[in-house]
Design a protein around this motif. Structure first.
Motif, PDB file in Angstrom:
ATOM      1  N   ASP A 167      -1.580  36.855  22.280  1.00 28.27           N
ATOM      2  CA  ASP A 167      -2.946  37.159  21.837  1.00 28.27           C
ATOM      3  C   ASP A 167      -4.008  36.383  22.591  1.00 28.27           C
ATOM      4  OD1 ASP A 167      -3.275  34.610  20.277  1.00 28.27           O
ATOM      5  OD2 ASP A 167      -1.660  35.504  19.112  1.00 28.27           O
ATOM      6  N   ASP A 168      -3.654  35.249  23.158  1.00 26.41           N
ATOM      7  CA  ASP A 168      -4.544  34.504  24.043  1.00 26.41           C
ATOM      8  C   ASP A 168      -5.892  34.211  23.395  1.00 26.41           C
ATOM      9  OD1 ASP A 168      -5.163  33.292  26.501  1.00 26.41           O
ATOM     10  OD2 ASP A 168      -6.224  35.057  27.188  1.00 26.41           O
ATOM     11  N   THR A 169      -5.933  34.028  22.120  1.00 26.71           N
ATOM     12  CA  THR A 169      -7.227  33.944  21.443  1.00 26.71           C
ATOM     13  C   THR A 169      -7.526  32.540  20.924  1.00 26.71           C
ATOM     14  OG1 THR A 169      -8.666  34.989  19.827  1.00 26.71           O
ATOM     15  CG2 THR A 169      -6.433  34.516  19.102  1.00 26.71           C
ATOM     16  N   ARG A 170      -8.830  32.217  20.859  1.00 28.51           N
ATOM     17  CA  ARG A 170      -9.258  31.028  20.115  1.00 28.51           C
ATOM     18  C   ARG A 170      -9.806  31.424  18.736  1.00 28.51           C
ATOM     19  NH1 ARG A 170     -11.659  28.092  24.317  1.00 28.51           N
ATOM     20  NH2 ARG A 170     -10.684  29.618  25.677  1.00 28.51           N
TER      21      ARG A 170
ATOM     22  N   GLY B 244      -1.932  31.057  23.410  1.00 30.57           N
ATOM     23  CA  GLY B 244      -3.209  31.220  22.745  1.00 30.57           C
ATOM     24  C   GLY B 244      -4.021  29.940  22.809  1.00 30.57           C
ATOM     25  N   HIS B 245      -5.181  29.972  22.179  1.00 27.84           N
ATOM     26  CA  HIS B 245      -6.100  28.841  22.303  1.00 27.84           C
ATOM     27  C   HIS B 245      -6.640  28.344  20.966  1.00 27.84           C
ATOM     28  CE1 HIS B 245      -6.152  29.234  26.681  1.00 27.84           C
ATOM     29  NE2 HIS B 245      -6.179  30.537  26.489  1.00 27.84           N
ATOM     30  N   VAL B 246      -5.888  28.569  19.904  1.00 27.61           N
ATOM     31  CA  VAL B 246      -6.348  28.048  18.612  1.00 27.61           C
ATOM     32  C   VAL B 246      -6.297  26.520  18.636  1.00 27.61           C
ATOM     33  CG1 VAL B 246      -5.709  27.876  16.167  1.00 27.61           C
ATOM     34  CG2 VAL B 246      -5.756  30.122  17.311  1.00 27.61           C
TER      35      VAL B 246
ATOM     36  N   SER C   9      -8.513  36.534  14.287  1.00 29.73           N
ATOM     37  CA  SER C   9      -8.231  37.784  15.002  1.00 29.73           C
ATOM     38  C   SER C   9      -6.752  37.940  15.348  1.00 29.73           C
ATOM     39  CB  SER C   9      -9.052  37.858  16.294  1.00 29.73           C
ATOM     40  OG  SER C   9      -8.518  37.002  17.289  1.00 29.73           O
ATOM     41  N   ILE C  10      -5.950  36.922  15.082  1.00 27.11           N
ATOM     42  CA  ILE C  10      -4.539  36.992  15.494  1.00 27.11           C
ATOM     43  C   ILE C  10      -3.819  38.201  14.883  1.00 27.11           C
ATOM     44  CG2 ILE C  10      -2.299  35.812  15.335  1.00 27.11           C
ATOM     45  CD1 ILE C  10      -3.790  33.192  15.921  1.00 27.11           C
TER      46      ILE C  10
END
Lengths: 467, 467, 467
Positions: A412-415, A40-42, A419-420
């Motif tokens: 999840d690949d998310t920043r 992910g990208h957090v 939204s996780i």
């Protein structure tokens, strides 16, 4: 997992009642399981500082290119959404109203679904967003964000995150990760080694970046020195808890060059004298070298292939990278990965996880590759494919050839930190829906499906990412 | 067809009850119909000798690369599975235990489904395989295999096979087929002419093989002699009951060359002087010539395109071909087949059946081609796509453009004799499921769907394969 | 819309009863809404003359290559279907019998479904076509066609067509359109500017055609003159109600050339001296110029890409173009459109609608492009993909990334006037089915789905096509 949302307890589950009942049971087995997020990208600074989130626009819009891209397509200028170097810092409420006015364009999208889940599940706001409710919801969010329970660490705890991987520059000192480890946060924040910009000679600033790398590690300006420098930084990451190295490439091309040729190419790319074919060959060889290093140091190798980054040059120049215009390309793995797989593909200790945004490769290449090579795993549906229907298509395309145990588990690949839970919950529901259909069709026994549902959120990502 | 399995009578049928009821009726119309298997790889010696099957590992694992590939991906060395020249002959029980220990990796796969059907439907073993049950099931299988009812011919009869096509080398004398025809077996065992190794100059041993062909037929070493030799062997096959010639190619490329150019290329490839482009052109012309011969002698032409055979060189070198690492490639037919279709595509007496493992070609190319050219038929889902969900995707992608009557009927393409009933049963269930949905959606009348269900297992394969 | 067909009121709707009930309600909201058809191929002379349709073969078979292609694949010679310059004019009843004898090959196809809808919904014939009923149905159709209620204008009115776009040659004087506008027909018949044959130097007769264009507009034989001539014809079309320009290309390739280079290429292609690479570059630049002109004059730009036209040369030579053998190719938009999008893609006043017959591009390229660029819209499923299952796949592939509001609304793209209601009805049912599933899965609220159902048949095509 969330527990707050009162509406649609069966969302994303199959429409047929008996299948839905099976899916519901499978889902509820895993709904509250702790989250393993191995890619992910957090920003780790978020959790280190634990500063309250600034405002609704900052939290939901400005930094999430999934959101801004659709607003942009609908006519909003990116600057008006707070993006870009000269963007006005104020105007958060205006940005929020822009989202509210365009809320209908998110209908049916994965992004819209996540936003609703975040508003409802994380913040407890059940009213539907729209021009009439925009201001009231804005105020409600602000009220929530002011509470200690909505600061990053409190949410981290509430989300039940056991592992959260970030993505980091090879020269990052990983101070945030060190501090977080010592902070007593109930979960692991692990860095991920992402060396693209140090491997791809076609990227602007490549030479300067490599020179910084060599300087930082005291390595000589030879190919051997360059490899040693990368190895040294990988060791630094491993010492700080990293389990994987991530590689974003346009084409998944690999090449096994002899040392003399590699040295010559290294000199050419470093001096800026290399032509595009030489740059391409160098990058292909470096992806090969990354696999070799992964064999040596154990880092899982993830490959995200097939995206034309920053497709709109005017947008890139005005607003920078990651502003919503990365566009996928046709991708093929079978030939390009062969040099790597001939050398390392039969090893069980090497884990290569292949991610794609070209879903034609699921049944044609990824499942057959992962169905033979012990080193290869099919990555979870990624980016544009991380969505309920796309997950269903992924499972349908991959499972009949490769089963469940050659896939990576969800990432999840998310920043977008908030939204996780929604993203993991979506995957859990979508997988429960798929499994339930197999049970109803006599293709899996219920106990087997239950075991797979459990493994998909725990044993599988743990094994694939060596956690 | 099987009649023994007591569990899940509705397996693979649609989940919605009314649609399932229609599908069940459609399926039961055809469940017991005799099997027409116009393309496969069963060894005719098996039926000629009628020797009992040796043991469970030999029967279910060692010779079935669908099974060994997933065990290999899960970490089993191929040698430990009895594969390769130096493989220990003993250890059948150990190999069986390896399957049992890894049984979970087959969950949801087509291979796992077939294995269960074979154990249950053919051998009457209803217990689920696993580490605890491995030895007991092993013994039960051995006990069955010792009975006369489980010898190959008895099973052939019990399976209700009317036609079984094998795949044979052009120089095979077809003695097994001759003997079988005279043996009174209640069904036809027909050979299939498979000349790839005699047509593709890039394959090792090409020259020696062509020289053997010329010697065997007494033809001169000219291109015309080479064509005559091939024609002569085709005639030999036809005399022994062959109805089709099969062509496995990486790309479905065809070329219409003038005789002089063909002669020059023939000399170049035979002498080993040809470069890869010339080899490719020669093969493209030979595919064209095969169509020309099919026009002359009536053999159905089947084309299996788009696979990189023996992807893992180390595995090929150690264990040989067909060991589970053939990987599909992106495939396109529209341009490559054009020379062939311009010359022969409008003929009704020529039948070309196109098989693919790149499902993107179903709606994009195969259905449009078969929906215009009288000579072209869309082959049934093949290899990685011969699986319940893939069959559903195939029907959905092909039918709206080409209907049912431009498809080939099911082929099992298997070397695993025991899996034949399970594979045909799967296709019958999957097609019933698809038809039932069209009925429920008012797109087909029930009588029409019934007729199509019948035709798919009988009239259609009989017509397409000229049986 | 149709109102006549008594059978299967729920055709094409989901099989699960609760989902079907939602879909039924959504469908009935829009079933009777007036038809907006912003792209098609109906001959305007048909409506101007209002002559009765000649006979059943003329109406349903001879001019519809969707129908003749499957009959041809099944073995009918095109000449026997009334096609080609030397085709016998008589024999309508024989042609009709050929369709009836081959009726089963249309089972499950979109074409077969439309034909049934036309027979039932438009002509009120409920009996199923077949060899036994062929003559009776033929006579019934003739009886209908003799009635004033079945003449083209009466049907136009009954179909509830609000807008019908035709496709026209740039040099067409548009007299039919002028006459129709003055005729009081209750709907707009608008022309569409289709300049392919004047832009693509590889097409036979290109030079003569461009010379006619220059002569007709009095423009000099320079590149600037050529552009001015095209602009002048576009203005003529706009003055006659045109809202869009249509571009059919093999590859969606664009190029931004400097004026000197463009002038040189223009001279080369006009003189016939250009090689294929130069022809390709010229066409790519002209697609770019078409976007530039659309920015200037406001015409919506539609792009239909990825088809090999007239695949069978013998058929083209004997029967002409549009005779059923256009075959799709693998298509990619991401790189080829980039020059155009870099220059014009961020404009909101430019509308580019991208149509494909390669469904792999839906999730991989079209949805991501339309999800960022304000100028880009995803075209409705086209040609081989304009069918119930294909529409479902389209919505599934596109919606999660781009939502509903970046798609074009339905276009029927047909030259078969009688099929217009059936095609729009199919799309309305298929979209209702998709929306209903999202409602049942808690992904859309019912009011939101109702609004989208409404917008898909009205606000969306109106906005995208500037109607």
């Amino acid at each position: 997992m969330l527990g707050l949302r009162r509406t649609h307890p069966d969302r994303l589950l199959p429409v047929e009642p008996d299948t839905r009942a099976i899916a519901r049971d499978l889902y509820h087995r895993v709904a509250e399981r702790r989250i393993i997020s191995p890619h992910g990208h957090v920003d780790p600074a978020l959790l280190r500082s634990d500063a309250p989130f600034e405002d609704p626009a900052e939290l939901f819009i400005v930094h999430d290119h999934y959101v801004t891209r659709l607003l942009h397509a609908a006519g909003a200028d990116l600057a008006s959404l707070g993006i870009g170097p000269g963007a006005p810092k104020g105007g958060s409420r205006e940005i929020w109203r822009t989202l509210a006015e365009h809320w209908h364009v998110f209908a049916g999208t994965a992004t819209g679904y996540w936003l609703e889940e975040e508003l409802s599940g994380v913040l407890g706001i059940e009213e539907e967003l729209g021009p009439q409710t925009a201001d009231r919801i804005y105020d409600e969010i602000c009220e929530r964000l002011a509470q200690p329970a909505f600061r990053p660490r409190a949410l981290f705890e509430r989300f039940g995150i056991e592992v959260l991987a970030t993505t980091d520059d090879p020269l990052d000192d990983l101070g945030h990760h060190r501090a977080l480890r010592e902070s007593g946060l109930p979960g692991r924040i692990v860095p991920t080694f992402r060396p693209d910009a140090y491997l791809d000679p076609s990227q602007p600033g490549f030479t300067a970046r490599v020179e910084r790398l060599l300087a930082a590690t005291g390595a000589p300006a030879t190919f051997a020195g360059y490899l040693a420098a990368l190895e040294s930084r990988r060791a630094h990451f491993i010492a700080h808890g990293a389990v994987s190295a991530d590689h974003g490439v346009v084409e998944p091309l690999t090449a096994d060059l002899d040392p003399g040729e590699a040295e010559r190419l290294f000199r050419a790319v470093l001096s800026g004298a290399a032509d595009p074919a030489q740059q391409r060959a160098f990058l292909a060889h470096m992806l090969f070298q990354m696999a070799r290093m992964s064999v040596d140091d154990g880092l899982v190798m993830t490959v995200h292939a097939g995206v034309h980054r920053n497709h709109s040059r005017p947008t890139l120049e005005r607003f920078g990278a990651d502003t919503g215009h990365d566009i996928p390309l046709p991708t093929t793995f079978t030939e390009g990965l062969r040099p790597l797989l001939e050398r390392f593909g039969l090893r069980r200790d090497l884990h290569i996880v292949l991610f794609t945004v070209d879903e034609t490769t699921f049944s044609r290449e990824l499942a057959p590759l992962a169905g033979f090579y012990p080193a290869v795993y099919v990555g979870a549906p990624w980016w544009f494919l991380d969505a309920p229907d796309a997950i269903a298509r992924f499972r349908s395309a991959v499972t009949e050839t490769a089963g469940f145990y050659r896939t990576s588990g969800f990432i999840d690949d998310t920043r977008a930190f908030l939204s996780i839970p929604a993203r993991h919950d979506t995957a859990r529901r979508a997988d429960a829906a798929f499994l339930a259909r197999l049970v109803r069709q006599g293709r899996l026994s219920l106990p087997r499906a239950e075991r797979i549902a459990d493994d998909l959120v725990d044993a599988i990502p743990r094994a694939v990412f060596k956690l």
